[in-house]
Design a protein around this motif. Sequence first.
Motif, PDB file in Angstrom:
ATOM      1  N   MET A  21     -65.090 -17.251 -75.553  1.00 23.37           N
ATOM      2  CA  MET A  21     -64.956 -18.088 -74.360  1.00 23.37           C
ATOM      3  C   MET A  21     -66.238 -18.076 -73.546  1.00 23.37           C
ATOM      4  SD  MET A  21     -62.616 -19.936 -72.770  1.00 23.37           S
ATOM      5  CE  MET A  21     -61.978 -20.419 -71.174  1.00 23.37           C
ATOM      6  N   LEU A  22     -66.826 -16.904 -73.372  1.00 19.83           N
ATOM      7  CA  LEU A  22     -68.053 -16.791 -72.585  1.00 19.83           C
ATOM      8  C   LEU A  22     -69.246 -17.434 -73.287  1.00 19.83           C
ATOM      9  CD1 LEU A  22     -67.713 -13.119 -71.275  1.00 19.83           C
ATOM     10  CD2 LEU A  22     -67.345 -15.239 -69.989  1.00 19.83           C
ATOM     11  N   SER A  23     -69.227 -17.451 -74.609  1.00 19.11           N
ATOM     12  CA  SER A  23     -70.341 -18.036 -75.364  1.00 19.11           C
ATOM     13  C   SER A  23     -70.214 -19.549 -75.513  1.00 19.11           C
ATOM     14  CB  SER A  23     -70.444 -17.386 -76.744  1.00 19.11           C
ATOM     15  OG  SER A  23     -69.278 -17.637 -77.505  1.00 19.11           O
ATOM     16  N   THR A  24     -69.020 -20.076 -75.270  1.00 14.63           N
ATOM     17  CA  THR A  24     -68.818 -21.541 -75.324  1.00 14.63           C
ATOM     18  C   THR A  24     -68.119 -21.993 -74.041  1.00 14.63           C
ATOM     19  OG1 THR A  24     -66.709 -21.223 -76.491  1.00 14.63           O
ATOM     20  CG2 THR A  24     -68.676 -21.561 -77.854  1.00 14.63           C
ATOM     21  N   PRO A  25     -68.805 -21.897 -72.906  1.00 13.14           N
ATOM     22  CA  PRO A  25     -68.143 -22.143 -71.619  1.00 13.14           C
ATOM     23  C   PRO A  25     -67.899 -23.607 -71.282  1.00 13.14           C
ATOM     24  CG  PRO A  25     -70.455 -21.711 -71.276  1.00 13.14           C
ATOM     25  CD  PRO A  25     -70.217 -21.523 -72.742  1.00 13.14           C
ATOM     26  N   GLY A  26     -68.487 -24.508 -72.065  1.00 15.47           N
ATOM     27  CA  GLY A  26     -68.347 -25.920 -71.719  1.00 15.47           C
ATOM     28  C   GLY A  26     -69.344 -26.326 -70.656  1.00 15.47           C
ATOM     29  N   ASP A  27     -69.039 -27.357 -69.938  1.00 18.54           N
ATOM     30  CA  ASP A  27     -69.940 -27.902 -68.922  1.00 18.54           C
ATOM     31  C   ASP A  27     -69.816 -27.094 -67.625  1.00 18.54           C
ATOM     32  OD1 ASP A  27     -71.581 -29.387 -67.343  1.00 18.54           O
ATOM     33  OD2 ASP A  27     -70.331 -31.198 -67.324  1.00 18.54           O
ATOM     34  N   LEU A  32     -69.566 -26.664 -59.845  1.00 11.76           N
ATOM     35  CA  LEU A  32     -70.133 -27.125 -58.579  1.00 11.76           C
ATOM     36  C   LEU A  32     -69.309 -28.234 -57.949  1.00 11.76           C
ATOM     37  CD1 LEU A  32     -73.921 -27.161 -59.582  1.00 11.76           C
ATOM     38  CD2 LEU A  32     -72.639 -25.353 -58.417  1.00 11.76           C
ATOM     39  N   ASP A  33     -68.259 -28.669 -58.662  1.00 10.79           N
ATOM     40  CA  ASP A  33     -67.367 -29.687 -58.114  1.00 10.79           C
ATOM     41  C   ASP A  33     -66.737 -29.177 -56.816  1.00 10.79           C
ATOM     42  OD1 ASP A  33     -65.660 -32.254 -58.812  1.00 10.79           O
ATOM     43  OD2 ASP A  33     -64.256 -30.706 -58.119  1.00 10.79           O
ATOM     44  N   ARG A  34     -66.641 -30.051 -55.813  1.00 10.29           N
ATOM     45  CA  ARG A  34     -66.151 -29.634 -54.500  1.00 10.29           C
ATOM     46  C   ARG A  34     -64.756 -29.025 -54.573  1.00 10.29           C
ATOM     47  NH1 ARG A  34     -67.940 -29.773 -49.167  1.00 10.29           N
ATOM     48  NH2 ARG A  34     -66.290 -28.760 -47.970  1.00 10.29           N
ATOM     49  N   GLU A  35     -63.894 -29.606 -55.380  1.00  7.18           N
ATOM     50  CA  GLU A  35     -62.528 -29.093 -55.493  1.00  7.18           C
ATOM     51  C   GLU A  35     -62.521 -27.688 -56.099  1.00  7.18           C
ATOM     52  OE1 GLU A  35     -58.189 -30.820 -56.846  1.00  7.18           O
ATOM     53  OE2 GLU A  35     -59.894 -31.200 -58.162  1.00  7.18           O
ATOM     54  N   VAL A  36     -63.412 -27.477 -57.066  1.00  5.09           N
ATOM     55  CA  VAL A  36     -63.507 -26.159 -57.702  1.00  5.09           C
ATOM     56  C   VAL A  36     -64.033 -25.119 -56.716  1.00  5.09           C
ATOM     57  CG1 VAL A  36     -64.597 -24.825 -59.545  1.00  5.09           C
ATOM     58  CG2 VAL A  36     -63.829 -27.165 -59.988  1.00  5.09           C
ATOM     59  N   VAL A  37     -65.077 -25.483 -55.974  1.00  7.21           N
ATOM     60  CA  VAL A  37     -65.656 -24.567 -54.975  1.00  7.21           C
ATOM     61  C   VAL A  37     -64.616 -24.203 -53.927  1.00  7.21           C
ATOM     62  CG1 VAL A  37     -67.380 -24.331 -53.151  1.00  7.21           C
ATOM     63  CG2 VAL A  37     -68.005 -25.383 -55.331  1.00  7.21           C
ATOM     64  N   ASP A  38     -63.869 -25.208 -53.445  1.00  9.45           N
ATOM     65  CA  ASP A  38     -62.833 -24.950 -52.439  1.00  9.45           C
ATOM     66  C   ASP A  38     -61.735 -24.041 -52.998  1.00  9.45           C
ATOM     67  OD1 ASP A  38     -64.142 -26.476 -50.586  1.00  9.45           O
ATOM     68  OD2 ASP A  38     -62.927 -28.273 -50.891  1.00  9.45           O
ATOM     69  N   ALA A  39     -61.402 -24.236 -54.285  1.00  9.27           N
ATOM     70  CA  ALA A  39     -60.363 -23.403 -54.906  1.00  9.27           C
ATOM     71  C   ALA A  39     -60.823 -21.949 -54.983  1.00  9.27           C
ATOM     72  CB  ALA A  39     -60.027 -23.935 -56.297  1.00  9.27           C
ATOM     73  N   ARG A 208     -56.053 -28.899 -64.321  1.00 11.34           N
ATOM     74  CA  ARG A 208     -57.103 -29.539 -65.132  1.00 11.34           C
ATOM     75  C   ARG A 208     -56.731 -29.544 -66.607  1.00 11.34           C
ATOM     76  NH1 ARG A 208     -62.290 -29.921 -62.530  1.00 11.34           N
ATOM     77  NH2 ARG A 208     -61.804 -30.523 -60.377  1.00 11.34           N
ATOM     78  N   PHE A 209     -56.102 -28.448 -67.071  1.00 14.56           N
ATOM     79  CA  PHE A 209     -55.717 -28.382 -68.480  1.00 14.56           C
ATOM     80  C   PHE A 209     -54.635 -29.407 -68.813  1.00 14.56           C
ATOM     81  CE2 PHE A 209     -52.896 -26.664 -71.792  1.00 14.56           C
ATOM     82  CZ  PHE A 209     -53.791 -26.620 -72.861  1.00 14.56           C
ATOM     83  N   LEU A 214     -58.502 -29.105 -72.645  1.00 13.14           N
ATOM     84  CA  LEU A 214     -59.146 -27.801 -72.729  1.00 13.14           C
ATOM     85  C   LEU A 214     -60.558 -27.799 -72.145  1.00 13.14           C
ATOM     86  CD1 LEU A 214     -58.868 -24.882 -73.816  1.00 13.14           C
ATOM     87  CD2 LEU A 214     -59.783 -25.714 -76.003  1.00 13.14           C
ATOM     88  N   ASN A 215     -61.353 -28.801 -72.493  1.00 14.24           N
ATOM     89  CA  ASN A 215     -62.753 -28.816 -72.058  1.00 14.24           C
ATOM     90  C   ASN A 215     -62.896 -28.871 -70.544  1.00 14.24           C
ATOM     91  OD1 ASN A 215     -63.749 -28.674 -74.663  1.00 14.24           O
ATOM     92  ND2 ASN A 215     -63.782 -30.901 -74.925  1.00 14.24           N
ATOM     93  N   ALA A 216     -61.952 -29.496 -69.853  1.00 14.41           N
ATOM     94  CA  ALA A 216     -62.022 -29.598 -68.397  1.00 14.41           C
ATOM     95  C   ALA A 216     -61.648 -28.290 -67.714  1.00 14.41           C
ATOM     96  CB  ALA A 216     -61.106 -30.722 -67.907  1.00 14.41           C
ATOM     97  N   SER A 217     -60.869 -27.460 -68.384  1.00 13.48           N
ATOM     98  CA  SER A 217     -60.415 -26.215 -67.780  1.00 13.48           C
ATOM     99  C   SER A 217     -61.259 -25.010 -68.177  1.00 13.48           C
ATOM    100  CB  SER A 217     -58.950 -25.945 -68.157  1.00 13.48           C
ATOM    101  OG  SER A 217     -58.809 -25.837 -69.560  1.00 13.48           O
ATOM    102  N   LYS A 218     -62.016 -25.102 -69.269  1.00 11.47           N
ATOM    103  CA  LYS A 218     -62.780 -23.956 -69.766  1.00 11.47           C
ATOM    104  C   LYS A 218     -63.829 -23.435 -68.782  1.00 11.47           C
ATOM    105  CE  LYS A 218     -64.281 -23.551 -73.935  1.00 11.47           C
ATOM    106  NZ  LYS A 218     -64.889 -23.857 -75.268  1.00 11.47           N
ATOM    107  N   PRO A 219     -64.667 -24.284 -68.183  1.00  9.43           N
ATOM    108  CA  PRO A 219     -65.701 -23.749 -67.276  1.00  9.43           C
ATOM    109  C   PRO A 219     -65.107 -22.967 -66.097  1.00  9.43           C
ATOM    110  CG  PRO A 219     -66.166 -26.020 -67.838  1.00  9.43           C
ATOM    111  CD  PRO A 219     -64.786 -25.738 -68.333  1.00  9.43           C
ATOM    112  N   ILE A 220     -64.001 -23.469 -65.536  1.00 12.31           N
ATOM    113  CA  ILE A 220     -63.372 -22.785 -64.406  1.00 12.31           C
ATOM    114  C   ILE A 220     -62.780 -21.458 -64.872  1.00 12.31           C
ATOM    115  CG2 ILE A 220     -61.812 -23.070 -62.446  1.00 12.31           C
ATOM    116  CD1 ILE A 220     -61.737 -26.066 -63.095  1.00 12.31           C
ATOM    117  N   SER A 221     -62.229 -21.457 -66.075  1.00 12.83           N
ATOM    118  CA  SER A 221     -61.684 -20.222 -66.639  1.00 12.83           C
ATOM    119  C   SER A 221     -62.781 -19.184 -66.843  1.00 12.83           C
ATOM    120  CB  SER A 221     -61.001 -20.516 -67.981  1.00 12.83           C
ATOM    121  OG  SER A 221     -59.944 -21.447 -67.823  1.00 12.83           O
ATOM    122  N   VAL A 222     -63.946 -19.633 -67.268  1.00  8.27           N
ATOM    123  CA  VAL A 222     -65.078 -18.723 -67.441  1.00  8.27           C
ATOM    124  C   VAL A 222     -65.461 -18.088 -66.106  1.00  8.27           C
ATOM    125  CG1 VAL A 222     -67.552 -18.624 -67.964  1.00  8.27           C
ATOM    126  CG2 VAL A 222     -65.992 -19.809 -69.518  1.00  8.27           C
ATOM    127  N   GLY A 223     -65.424 -18.887 -65.039  1.00 11.02           N
ATOM    128  CA  GLY A 223     -65.705 -18.354 -63.706  1.00 11.02           C
ATOM    129  C   GLY A 223     -64.751 -17.239 -63.330  1.00 11.02           C
TER     130      GLY A 223
END
Length: 247
Positions: A21-27, A32-39, A208-209, A214-223
């Motif tokens: 997961m960490l080696s393939t985090p996606g975009d 940096l999306d505002r909704e993600v930062v607020d979450a 997001r999932f 999957l691709n939309a939720s992976k970066p946030i999951s990595v965070g």
Amino acid sequence: MAMFVFLIALFLFIFLPIIYMLSTPGDLSLLLDREVVDAFKTTLSAGVVATLIALIFGIPTGYILARHDFKFKSFIEAILDLPMAIPHSVIGIIILSFIYGIDVIKFIGKYVVDNFWGIVVVYLFVGIPFMVNSIRDGFLSVDEEIEYVSRTLGASKIRTFFEISLPLIKNNIISGIILSFARGISEVGAILIIAYYPKTVPVLIYERFTSFGLNASKPISVGMILISLMLFAVLRMFGNIKRGKDA
């Protein structure tokens, strides 16, 4: 050697999915999306508030459970541990039913349901057992003779508590803080029922999932994975310090 095989198999079972997961985090720009930062802000701030409340109540509770025997003590300990065994969604139902089921506290609903304080309540509910157990175990590890000596030298119970007992369980307090905080910010089932808004990170990942895949939720999951790794790195560090002092 046979036991090492089991150890390695269990290690790889956990390690390989995480490292992949960490080696393939996606975009990662999605972070940096505002909704993600607020979450992330909502999740971390609610986690801090709930953990502070758990600490304030956890220290005296842990001390009483460690130092005193009284009627129904076992029952009380069992109830305090119960949130660890209750399914997450059921916790949400329990809290919601309690608020709206008792007329004199129904007004609290507007401060809890779909509200920041609702997230805090859930985090506190699921995190308090870890805080209490860690602090109780810390006080149990402190030799009561040390406290008695302090008292015989003229120190009051309060002074002995704050200057002798409490400093000796510093690492247990830190462990309780980290475990309680980590358990809170990982909660999703009860949050979906109590406070879908403002969105926490686990809720946003779920949304997001289900909406984009999957691709939309992976970066946030990595965070979230990185935050979890930092928390447990700190926990392990203090654990090693404690073992070093004990040695």
